[in-house]
Design a protein around this motif. Structure first.
Motif, PDB file in Angstrom:
ATOM      1  N   LEU A   1      10.181   0.460  -8.532  1.00 46.67           N
ATOM      2  CA  LEU A   1       9.781   0.245  -7.143  1.00 46.67           C
ATOM      3  C   LEU A   1      10.429  -1.027  -6.599  1.00 46.67           C
ATOM      4  O   LEU A   1      10.508  -2.037  -7.299  1.00 46.67           O
ATOM      5  N   VAL A   2      10.878  -0.970  -5.338  1.00 50.19           N
ATOM      6  CA  VAL A   2      11.487  -2.140  -4.700  1.00 50.19           C
ATOM      7  C   VAL A   2      10.958  -2.258  -3.280  1.00 50.19           C
ATOM      8  O   VAL A   2      10.891  -1.265  -2.553  1.00 50.19           O
ATOM      9  N   TRP A   3      10.572  -3.483  -2.902  1.00 47.55           N
ATOM     10  CA  TRP A   3      10.332  -3.749  -1.482  1.00 47.55           C
ATOM     11  C   TRP A   3      11.199  -4.911  -1.061  1.00 47.55           C
ATOM     12  O   TRP A   3      11.202  -5.977  -1.695  1.00 47.55           O
TER      13      TRP A   3
ATOM     14  N   LYS B   1       6.808  -0.799 -12.169  1.00 47.75           N
ATOM     15  CA  LYS B   1       7.299  -2.175 -12.167  1.00 47.75           C
ATOM     16  C   LYS B   1       8.051  -2.410 -10.853  1.00 47.75           C
ATOM     17  O   LYS B   1       8.875  -1.595 -10.443  1.00 47.75           O
ATOM     18  N   VAL B   2       7.762  -3.541 -10.245  1.00 43.26           N
ATOM     19  CA  VAL B   2       8.181  -3.791  -8.860  1.00 43.26           C
ATOM     20  C   VAL B   2       9.130  -4.991  -8.787  1.00 43.26           C
ATOM     21  O   VAL B   2       8.907  -6.014  -9.433  1.00 43.26           O
TER      22      VAL B   2
ATOM     23  N   GLU C   1       0.835  -1.212   0.000  1.00 46.73           N
ATOM     24  CA  GLU C   1       0.000   0.000   0.000  1.00 46.73           C
ATOM     25  C   GLU C   1       0.865   1.256   0.000  1.00 46.73           C
ATOM     26  O   GLU C   1       0.527   2.256  -0.662  1.00 46.73           O
ATOM     27  N   GLN C   2       1.974   1.221   0.726  1.00 43.85           N
ATOM     28  CA  GLN C   2       2.866   2.383   0.740  1.00 43.85           C
ATOM     29  C   GLN C   2       3.480   2.628  -0.636  1.00 43.85           C
ATOM     30  O   GLN C   2       3.557   3.769  -1.101  1.00 43.85           O
ATOM     31  N   LEU C   3       3.936   1.565  -1.281  1.00 46.09           N
ATOM     32  CA  LEU C   3       4.504   1.724  -2.629  1.00 46.09           C
ATOM     33  C   LEU C   3       3.450   2.259  -3.596  1.00 46.09           C
ATOM     34  O   LEU C   3       3.749   3.116  -4.441  1.00 46.09           O
TER      35      LEU C   3
ATOM     36  N   ASP D   1      -1.629  -6.940  -6.702  1.00 47.18           N
ATOM     37  CA  ASP D   1      -2.531  -7.460  -7.734  1.00 47.18           C
ATOM     38  C   ASP D   1      -3.796  -6.629  -7.888  1.00 47.18           C
ATOM     39  O   ASP D   1      -4.496  -6.742  -8.911  1.00 47.18           O
ATOM     40  N   THR D   2      -4.124  -5.798  -6.905  1.00 44.11           N
ATOM     41  CA  THR D   2      -5.325  -4.961  -7.002  1.00 44.11           C
ATOM     42  C   THR D   2      -5.063  -3.670  -7.765  1.00 44.11           C
ATOM     43  O   THR D   2      -6.002  -2.910  -8.026  1.00 44.11           O
ATOM     44  N   TYR D   3      -3.805  -3.420  -8.118  1.00 44.65           N
ATOM     45  CA  TYR D   3      -3.443  -2.215  -8.867  1.00 44.65           C
ATOM     46  C   TYR D   3      -3.072  -2.617 -10.296  1.00 44.65           C
ATOM     47  O   TYR D   3      -1.981  -3.161 -10.528  1.00 44.65           O
ATOM     48  N   PRO D   4      -3.942  -2.352 -11.268  1.00 42.97           N
ATOM     49  CA  PRO D   4      -3.720  -2.800 -12.643  1.00 42.97           C
ATOM     50  C   PRO D   4      -2.434  -2.279 -13.281  1.00 42.97           C
ATOM     51  O   PRO D   4      -1.877  -2.944 -14.165  1.00 42.97           O
ATOM     52  N   GLU D   5      -1.963  -1.124 -12.819  1.00 40.11           N
ATOM     53  CA  GLU D   5      -0.772  -0.537 -13.441  1.00 40.11           C
ATOM     54  C   GLU D   5       0.502  -0.784 -12.621  1.00 40.11           C
ATOM     55  O   GLU D   5       1.527  -0.153 -12.859  1.00 40.11           O
ATOM     56  N   MET D   6       0.419  -1.701 -11.664  1.00 37.00           N
ATOM     57  CA  MET D   6       1.601  -2.129 -10.919  1.00 37.00           C
ATOM     58  C   MET D   6       1.855  -3.609 -11.208  1.00 37.00           C
ATOM     59  O   MET D   6       0.937  -4.426 -11.148  1.00 37.00           O
ATOM     60  N   THR D   7       3.109  -3.943 -11.532  1.00 36.45           N
ATOM     61  CA  THR D   7       3.451  -5.316 -11.886  1.00 36.45           C
ATOM     62  C   THR D   7       4.721  -5.745 -11.158  1.00 36.45           C
ATOM     63  O   THR D   7       5.724  -5.026 -11.175  1.00 36.45           O
ATOM     64  N   ILE D   8       4.669  -6.917 -10.533  1.00 36.53           N
ATOM     65  CA  ILE D   8       5.876  -7.487  -9.932  1.00 36.53           C
ATOM     66  C   ILE D   8       6.643  -8.212 -11.030  1.00 36.53           C
ATOM     67  O   ILE D   8       6.210  -9.259 -11.515  1.00 36.53           O
TER      68      ILE D   8
END
Length: 317
Positions: A219-221, A158-159, A147-149, A183-190
């Protein structure tokens, strides 16, 4: 008549079989703490936390270091059982290999308290094979990091996820929580998720490789601050600016991690405290007093970022 006479004994044996071993009230206990490794600030702080409370808790403390080996940790627990400890506090390195150690301790009448990681709950049950688990909600930690990212990136990017130790319940649950939210964010991908084994240099090496494969990552976690700090070094070595070209989040709350926030290189840290000593002491005393102990005693985790890092760095480990 013989069957009826045997019934109370059978009931007693059944009751013992389906509950963790009791703990006698004493002034001095021989307590085992079977640490998984002492090769990073978090683990060292955890070990010191147990040592710091030993005297006031009435513990003759036996500490071992498995040096990142699950088989060595099993041997350490076996040694503590042979030494006749009253209690074992165990932070299991991996969930499956430590199952026999927990089972053996129960068979010998020694209550076990799991600390910061769990064992395979399909085989070993809290309140039955061990007393309780002291630790964080790792799924929630993963969700919070995701959520923070998403908040910091506007839900785009891209994560890369740097995982902890393969086979550890903490790593598994972090992945579940983190991936579920992303997965709930369509424009974020691991684009990559790989273990750095909670180690700074390993995190650096993994990040170097993943950056070559995914140069457009934004993005990195990392599952702990040590790997996040390793990732920062890899990003800088690639000629990129941490905190600007790539947003990075960590987990734990180390002094080096909080300093990286103040330096603008790390965006946030999901706290995961290693200071279990006082909680372990209190919980063991409650158990010896005959209190019913919940099967999970959750620790509360804060979020550190630029708004509060300076306030907490003096108390960090």
């Amino acid at each position: 008549m013989k069957k009826l006479a045997a019934l109370p004994l059978l009931c007693l044996l059944s009751s013992v079989a389906f509950s963790a071993p009791p703990l006698e009230k004493k002034e001095l206990y021989k307590v085992g703490f079977a640490q998984s490794e002492n090769n990073n600030p978090w683990r060292i702080a955890e070990t010191n936390s147990f040592k710091d409370v030993a005297k006031e808790c009435g513990w003759q403390l036996i500490v071992s270091d498995a040096a990142s080996s699950a088989s060595k940790q099993v041997s350490d627990v076996d040694s503590m059982i042979a030494q006749g400890v009253d209690v074992i506090f165990l932070p299991p390195r991996e969930e499956k290999p430590l199952v026999p150690a927990v089972k053996k301790a129960k068979m010998r009448g020694i209550p076990v308290f799991l600390v910061d990681r769990k064992v395979d709950e399909r085989i070993v049950k809290p309140g039955v094979d061990y007393v309780t688990f002291l630790g964080s909600d790792f799924v929630k930690q993963g969700e919070r990091a995701a959520e923070q990212l998403a908040k910091l990136s506007g839900g785009k990017g891209k994560v890369i996820q740097l995982e902890g130790t393969t086979g550890a319940t903490s790593s598994r649950d972090h992945i579940i929580g983190f991936n579920r939210v992303i997965d709930t964010y369509p424009e974020m991908t691991i684009v990559a998720s790989q273990s750095g084994d909670y180690a700074r240099d390993r995190g650096r090496k993994v990040m170097e490789t993943l950056l070559q494969a995914h140069p457009d990552v934004s993005l990195v976690w990392a599952h702990n601050d040590e790997m996040a700090l390793g990732a920062i070094r890899a990003i800088e070595a690639a000629g990129l600016v941490p905190g600007k070209d790539i947003i990075i989040g960590g987990k734990d709350g180390t002094r080096d991690g909080l300093q990286a926030i103040l330096d603008g290189k790390l965006a946030f840290i999901v706290e995961s405290t290693p200071k279990f000593g006082p909680l372990a002491c209190k919980t063991m005393q409650r158990y010896a007093n005959g209190e019913k102990i919940p099967t999970w005693i959750k620790t509360e985790d804060r979020l550190f970022d630029a708004s509060n890092a300076a306030e907490h760095i003096a108390d960090a480990f």
